[in-house]
Design a protein around this motif. Sequence first.
Motif, PDB file in Angstrom:
ATOM      1  N   ALA A   2     -42.995  29.557 -17.518  1.00 41.95           N
ATOM      2  CA  ALA A   2     -43.455  30.434 -18.596  1.00 41.95           C
ATOM      3  C   ALA A   2     -42.342  31.412 -19.011  1.00 41.95           C
ATOM      4  CB  ALA A   2     -44.744  31.143 -18.176  1.00 41.95           C
ATOM      5  N   GLN A   3     -42.648  32.713 -19.086  1.00 42.15           N
ATOM      6  CA  GLN A   3     -41.663  33.671 -19.598  1.00 42.15           C
ATOM      7  C   GLN A   3     -40.389  33.725 -18.741  1.00 42.15           C
ATOM      8  OE1 GLN A   3     -44.813  34.193 -18.644  1.00 42.15           O
ATOM      9  NE2 GLN A   3     -45.234  36.366 -18.234  1.00 42.15           N
TER      10      GLN A   3
ATOM     11  N   TRP B  88     -46.184  34.167 -24.132  1.00 38.37           N
ATOM     12  CA  TRP B  88     -46.908  33.649 -22.975  1.00 38.37           C
ATOM     13  C   TRP B  88     -48.046  34.613 -22.663  1.00 38.37           C
ATOM     14  CZ3 TRP B  88     -46.257  28.900 -21.195  1.00 38.37           C
ATOM     15  CH2 TRP B  88     -45.050  28.243 -21.487  1.00 38.37           C
ATOM     16  N   VAL B  89     -49.223  34.047 -22.511  1.00 38.50           N
ATOM     17  CA  VAL B  89     -50.394  34.858 -22.217  1.00 38.50           C
ATOM     18  C   VAL B  89     -50.541  34.941 -20.705  1.00 38.50           C
ATOM     19  CG1 VAL B  89     -52.899  35.020 -22.429  1.00 38.50           C
ATOM     20  CG2 VAL B  89     -51.530  34.093 -24.300  1.00 38.50           C
ATOM     21  N   GLY B  90     -50.734  36.152 -20.212  1.00 33.62           N
ATOM     22  CA  GLY B  90     -51.004  36.276 -18.785  1.00 33.62           C
ATOM     23  C   GLY B  90     -52.178  37.177 -18.583  1.00 33.62           C
TER      24      GLY B  90
ATOM     25  N   ILE C 224     -51.057  27.550 -14.139  1.00 33.99           N
ATOM     26  CA  ILE C 224     -51.030  27.003 -15.496  1.00 33.99           C
ATOM     27  C   ILE C 224     -50.846  28.185 -16.438  1.00 33.99           C
ATOM     28  CG2 ILE C 224     -52.365  25.791 -17.289  1.00 33.99           C
ATOM     29  CD1 ILE C 224     -53.890  24.359 -15.050  1.00 33.99           C
ATOM     30  N   TRP C 225     -49.994  27.969 -17.453  1.00 32.74           N
ATOM     31  CA  TRP C 225     -49.698  29.054 -18.386  1.00 32.74           C
ATOM     32  C   TRP C 225     -49.884  28.568 -19.808  1.00 32.74           C
ATOM     33  CZ3 TRP C 225     -46.867  27.522 -14.212  1.00 32.74           C
ATOM     34  CH2 TRP C 225     -46.797  28.425 -13.150  1.00 32.74           C
ATOM     35  N   LYS C 226     -50.243  29.530 -20.641  1.00 36.15           N
ATOM     36  CA  LYS C 226     -50.546  29.248 -22.046  1.00 36.15           C
ATOM     37  C   LYS C 226     -49.610  30.065 -22.914  1.00 36.15           C
ATOM     38  CE  LYS C 226     -54.553  31.264 -23.438  1.00 36.15           C
ATOM     39  NZ  LYS C 226     -56.009  31.342 -23.694  1.00 36.15           N
ATOM     40  N   LYS C 227     -48.941  29.402 -23.837  1.00 35.08           N
ATOM     41  CA  LYS C 227     -48.104  30.123 -24.807  1.00 35.08           C
ATOM     42  C   LYS C 227     -48.809  30.070 -26.150  1.00 35.08           C
ATOM     43  CE  LYS C 227     -43.222  30.596 -25.854  1.00 35.08           C
ATOM     44  NZ  LYS C 227     -41.893  29.959 -25.624  1.00 35.08           N
TER      45      LYS C 227
ATOM     46  N   TYR D 232     -49.605  24.543 -23.288  1.00 37.38           N
ATOM     47  CA  TYR D 232     -49.960  24.761 -21.880  1.00 37.38           C
ATOM     48  C   TYR D 232     -48.897  24.117 -21.007  1.00 37.38           C
ATOM     49  CZ  TYR D 232     -54.724  26.554 -22.415  1.00 37.38           C
ATOM     50  OH  TYR D 232     -55.826  27.332 -22.679  1.00 37.38           O
ATOM     51  N   GLU D 233     -48.485  24.870 -20.000  1.00 36.44           N
ATOM     52  CA  GLU D 233     -47.501  24.387 -19.037  1.00 36.44           C
ATOM     53  C   GLU D 233     -48.088  24.566 -17.643  1.00 36.44           C
ATOM     54  OE1 GLU D 233     -43.396  25.860 -19.523  1.00 36.44           O
ATOM     55  OE2 GLU D 233     -43.682  26.830 -17.574  1.00 36.44           O
TER      56      GLU D 233
ATOM     57  N   PRO E 110     -45.738  33.608 -12.781  1.00 29.63           N
ATOM     58  CA  PRO E 110     -46.245  34.729 -13.572  1.00 29.63           C
ATOM     59  C   PRO E 110     -47.772  34.659 -13.641  1.00 29.63           C
ATOM     60  CG  PRO E 110     -44.548  33.503 -14.774  1.00 29.63           C
ATOM     61  CD  PRO E 110     -44.931  32.678 -13.590  1.00 29.63           C
ATOM     62  N   PRO E 111     -48.402  35.763 -14.040  1.00 25.83           N
ATOM     63  CA  PRO E 111     -49.867  35.754 -14.167  1.00 25.83           C
ATOM     64  C   PRO E 111     -50.333  34.498 -14.894  1.00 25.83           C
ATOM     65  CG  PRO E 111     -49.052  37.953 -14.571  1.00 25.83           C
ATOM     66  CD  PRO E 111     -47.843  37.084 -14.388  1.00 25.83           C
ATOM     67  N   VAL E 112     -51.262  33.800 -14.302  1.00 29.35           N
ATOM     68  CA  VAL E 112     -51.675  32.499 -14.835  1.00 29.35           C
ATOM     69  C   VAL E 112     -52.639  32.681 -15.997  1.00 29.35           C
ATOM     70  CG1 VAL E 112     -51.303  31.428 -12.585  1.00 29.35           C
ATOM     71  CG2 VAL E 112     -53.610  32.200 -13.208  1.00 29.35           C
ATOM     72  N   SER E 113     -52.707  31.661 -16.855  1.00 32.74           N
ATOM     73  CA  SER E 113     -53.590  31.767 -18.024  1.00 32.74           C
ATOM     74  C   SER E 113     -54.185  30.421 -18.400  1.00 32.74           C
ATOM     75  CB  SER E 113     -52.831  32.381 -19.202  1.00 32.74           C
ATOM     76  OG  SER E 113     -51.613  31.704 -19.425  1.00 32.74           O
ATOM     77  N   GLY E 114     -54.522  29.642 -17.382  1.00 31.64           N
ATOM     78  CA  GLY E 114     -55.198  28.379 -17.650  1.00 31.64           C
ATOM     79  C   GLY E 114     -56.662  28.600 -17.983  1.00 31.64           C
TER      80      GLY E 114
ATOM     81  N   LYS F 177     -38.972  31.201 -17.177  1.00 27.45           N
ATOM     82  CA  LYS F 177     -38.171  30.035 -17.567  1.00 27.45           C
ATOM     83  C   LYS F 177     -37.471  30.299 -18.901  1.00 27.45           C
ATOM     84  CE  LYS F 177     -40.154  26.550 -19.459  1.00 27.45           C
ATOM     85  NZ  LYS F 177     -41.061  25.422 -19.699  1.00 27.45           N
TER      86      LYS F 177
END
Lengths: 154, 154, 77, 77
Positions: free
Chosen positions: C8-9, A132-134, A120-123, A48-49, C72-76, C11
């Motif tokens: 994310a992608q 990377w999941v979006g 927040i992003w999840k790889k 997670y970033e 980018p589309p977030v995924s928290g 970067k």
Amino acid sequence: MNYNISKEPIVIQEVIDKVVSRNAGAVTTFIGTVREMTKGKKTLFLIYEAYVPMANKKLEQIGAEIKERWPDAETAITHRVGKLEITDIAVVIAVSTPHRNDAYEANRYAIERIKEIVPIWKKEHWEDGETWVGNQLETVPYPSGKPEEGDIDD
Amino acid sequence: MNYNISKEPIVIQEVIDKVVSRNAGAVTTFIGTVREMTKGKKTLFLIYEAYVPMANKKLEQIGAEIKERWPDAETAITHRVGKLEITDIAVVIAVSTPHRNDAYEANRYAIERIKEIVPIWKKEHWEDGETWVGNQLETVPYPSGKPEEGDIDD
Amino acid sequence: MINVLLFAQLKDELGKETVSIEGNGMSVAQLKGKMKVDFQLEGLETVMTAVNEEFADDDTILSDGDTVAFIPPVSGG
Amino acid sequence: MINVLLFAQLKDELGKETVSIEGNGMSVAQLKGKMKVDFQLEGLETVMTAVNEEFADDDTILSDGDTVAFIPPVSGG
């Protein structure tokens, strides 16, 4: 601080402690954990970033939105960043209210908003690759180049 | 044992630990706490009493009902008995599911069913007296002398 | 100078998380165009933009010292 | 003998939590009637009944050794 991005493992009780009050009869928590299988594919671990200063602001905004809709609610949210293994906790949302229905509804509102507006992003790392999941909401992502007005201001 | 009546304070994390699994992406908890003010009246403390063996069975039944409706759900419930002070925890319900919507819905189902069929009673002690609280659902209590068929068998 | 942040992608694609761009007076849309040309950065059409940590429109005008983040589309969660 | 359990306000009213009643062959309704006469116990009309830890109808027939619990409106949670 009720809204945090954390590099360390999240202690659920610490998040709950922030919302317990003498006038709360109900506390709900949502705990997002790393699931092993998604649509038949095996996840090994996640990264997670976050865009940390903005993510903090957006978590605070979600708290303010909840306060507007449910004035008696107290909210605390901690989201983890870094490498997470299967069953590790990615996010904890705690909401207290005098009565239980509001505690469920406000909590659910929080997780939906996190998935809309918090940077927040999840790889995902699988056995055969990573990505990377979006777009978890399964809508077309931001065709206007930003979230809908309602999402930002509402 | 996922379903318990406890004389000791409830440790939230212990209830959660019973439902965490590699295939759960979401855990919800409901934590019922003792609220100080109810309709302008101040509670000093509560006494919870249970018909313990039957209460255990009815908690298990609720777990089975959840399993039938949400087959991937794991549920754990602990209800406290004895004297509870303001902010003490009366009940913790933890539900894990692969996806979050089910975790909220199954959890809410559990608390509603507890208030219908589990033989536990609460005596409120106020500054000016005490009373056994019944009929929290604000319906006429059991005009047929037992809960509706749907409540028992459903 | 505009301070541009990538996540994310984006970067991964650029190979770094920040770049400084000469962009005083540009709109966000113009900055995106410039990033696409200068760095062959794809996919900027579908990202959100934040200027100084708040979501911003494509026609927002940038000034020296602004921090622009492409989100980018977030995924928290 | 039928073992009768009382809870909450019923227990307070009777001053004890268990009584043994001669009631082999009685229905739950008859047992309630007997409890009302013998102990002046009020409010049995609005309680649930459990026989051997399962909810039971007023016309359930009782046998020696059964445990009957009168269950006032519950308030857990």
